[in-house]
Write an enzyme that holds these catalytic residues in place. Sequence first.
Site, PDB file in Angstrom:
ATOM      1  N   ASP A  14      24.367 -10.092 -28.121  1.00  0.00           N
ATOM      2  CA  ASP A  14      23.511  -9.693 -27.334  1.00  0.00           C
ATOM      3  C   ASP A  14      23.159 -11.285 -26.486  1.00  0.00           C
ATOM      4  OD1 ASP A  14      22.252  -7.314 -25.936  1.00  0.00           O
ATOM      5  OD2 ASP A  14      20.327  -8.689 -26.483  1.00  0.00           O
TER       6      ASP A  14
ATOM      7  N   ASP B  86      27.139 -15.380 -13.407  1.00  0.00           N
ATOM      8  CA  ASP B  86      27.919 -16.888 -13.533  1.00  0.00           C
ATOM      9  C   ASP B  86      27.646 -17.251 -12.007  1.00  0.00           C
ATOM     10  OD1 ASP B  86      28.548 -17.104 -15.890  1.00  0.00           O
ATOM     11  OD2 ASP B  86      30.672 -16.434 -16.103  1.00  0.00           O
TER      12      ASP B  86
HETATM   13  P1  ITT Z   1      28.186  -4.869 -24.542  1.00  0.00           P
HETATM   14  O1  ITT Z   1      26.681  -4.591 -25.436  1.00  0.00           O
HETATM   15  O2  ITT Z   1      29.489  -3.910 -25.025  1.00  0.00           O
HETATM   16  O3  ITT Z   1      28.290  -6.435 -25.081  1.00  0.00           O
HETATM   17  P2  ITT Z   1      27.319  -6.005 -22.324  1.00  0.00           P
HETATM   18  O4  ITT Z   1      27.052  -6.431 -20.446  1.00  0.00           O
HETATM   19  O5  ITT Z   1      25.705  -4.962 -21.597  1.00  0.00           O
HETATM   20  O6  ITT Z   1      28.034  -5.485 -23.564  1.00  0.00           O
HETATM   21  P3  ITT Z   1      24.932  -7.179 -23.158  1.00  0.00           P
HETATM   22  O7  ITT Z   1      23.549  -6.269 -22.978  1.00  0.00           O
HETATM   23  O8  ITT Z   1      24.492  -8.823 -23.678  1.00  0.00           O
HETATM   24  O9  ITT Z   1      25.984  -6.674 -23.045  1.00  0.00           O
HETATM   25  O10 ITT Z   1      24.169  -8.040 -21.549  1.00  0.00           O
HETATM   26  C1  ITT Z   1      24.250  -9.389 -20.994  1.00  0.00           C
HETATM   27  C2  ITT Z   1      24.439  -9.322 -19.812  1.00  0.00           C
HETATM   28  O11 ITT Z   1      23.888 -10.731 -19.147  1.00  0.00           O
HETATM   29  C3  ITT Z   1      25.952  -9.393 -19.228  1.00  0.00           C
HETATM   30  O12 ITT Z   1      25.787  -7.892 -18.740  1.00  0.00           O
HETATM   31  C4  ITT Z   1      26.244 -10.066 -18.315  1.00  0.00           C
HETATM   32  O13 ITT Z   1      26.525 -10.090 -17.607  1.00  0.00           O
HETATM   33  C5  ITT Z   1      25.269 -10.637 -18.289  1.00  0.00           C
HETATM   34  N1  ITT Z   1      25.055 -12.269 -19.027  1.00  0.00           N
HETATM   35  C6  ITT Z   1      25.834 -13.110 -19.818  1.00  0.00           C
HETATM   36  N2  ITT Z   1      26.364 -13.843 -20.389  1.00  0.00           N
HETATM   37  C7  ITT Z   1      26.908 -14.549 -19.241  1.00  0.00           C
HETATM   38  C8  ITT Z   1      27.693 -15.175 -19.196  1.00  0.00           C
HETATM   39  O14 ITT Z   1      28.179 -16.193 -19.740  1.00  0.00           O
HETATM   40  N3  ITT Z   1      27.738 -15.428 -17.662  1.00  0.00           N
HETATM   41  C9  ITT Z   1      27.140 -14.335 -16.582  1.00  0.00           C
HETATM   42  N4  ITT Z   1      26.558 -13.266 -17.019  1.00  0.00           N
HETATM   43  C10 ITT Z   1      26.393 -13.300 -18.884  1.00  0.00           C
END
Ligand code: ITT
Length: 198
Positions: free
Chosen positions: A71, A160
């Site tokens: 997350d 990003d």
């Molecule tokens: P899952 O819950 O299925 O893993 P999700 O996209 O909903 O998918 P999250 O709830 O953890 O995942 O949301 C985190 C968001 O933050 C994700 O949609 C990304 O766009 C952003 N994010 C996280 N890490 C990132 C990174 O390394 N680079 C760019 N954006 C990132």
Amino acid sequence: MSKIKEIIIGTNNEGKYKEICSLLPNEIKKYSPKQFGILTPEEIGTSFEENSFIKASYFSKKTNLICLSDDSGLEIDLLKGEPGIYSSRWSGEKNNFNLAIKRIFEKMNNIKKDWKNDNVAKFICCLTLFWPNGKNYLSKGIIKGRISTKKKGKNGFGYDPIFIPDGYSKTFGEMKSVLKMSIDHRFKAFRKIRKFFI
Ligand code: ITT
């Protein structure tokens, strides 16, 4: 301690899935929720830790496999930590990050006219390893930086194109993915759980 040989990577986000796959050793058998037709559970927690745990325990129980979940999100100081745990939800049902990024720029512009050279942001990642017997291990990684005034670069995913890590002048979107993946929040969190795999 016996090393993990197969795992479900508990995310339906393709960008995260790819990053986590390349952090893990090649020889480990990797499964995705997609292969089992399992959707991500509702993220009802109030912190990265809680939501990461919700996902890992859910996918592990559904498949009887060890699960590694992620997350993560972007916290912007000027926006009092927003979008934070709502980083994914800001992109709407269709995962439209142009929309989420537009919203960030609008909100920042409303609060402060010239935030270009004076803004602080960070990416946070909480990884949870969850075993079918209930054993679990959480680890967190943070990378500090700032928000770029323009979207730059086509690499990576999500936010990003607007995040410039401290010590660099390029956004994550402009960097080669191998560089981003060797410094980012996910890598930092992974370092602490590497021992379970190698
Ligand atoms: P899952 O819950 O299925 O893993 P999700 O996209 O909903 O998918 P999250 O709830 O953890 O995942 O949301 C985190 C968001 O933050 C994700 O949609 C990304 O766009 C952003 N994010 C996280 N890490 C990132 C990174 O390394 N680079 C760019 N954006 C990132």
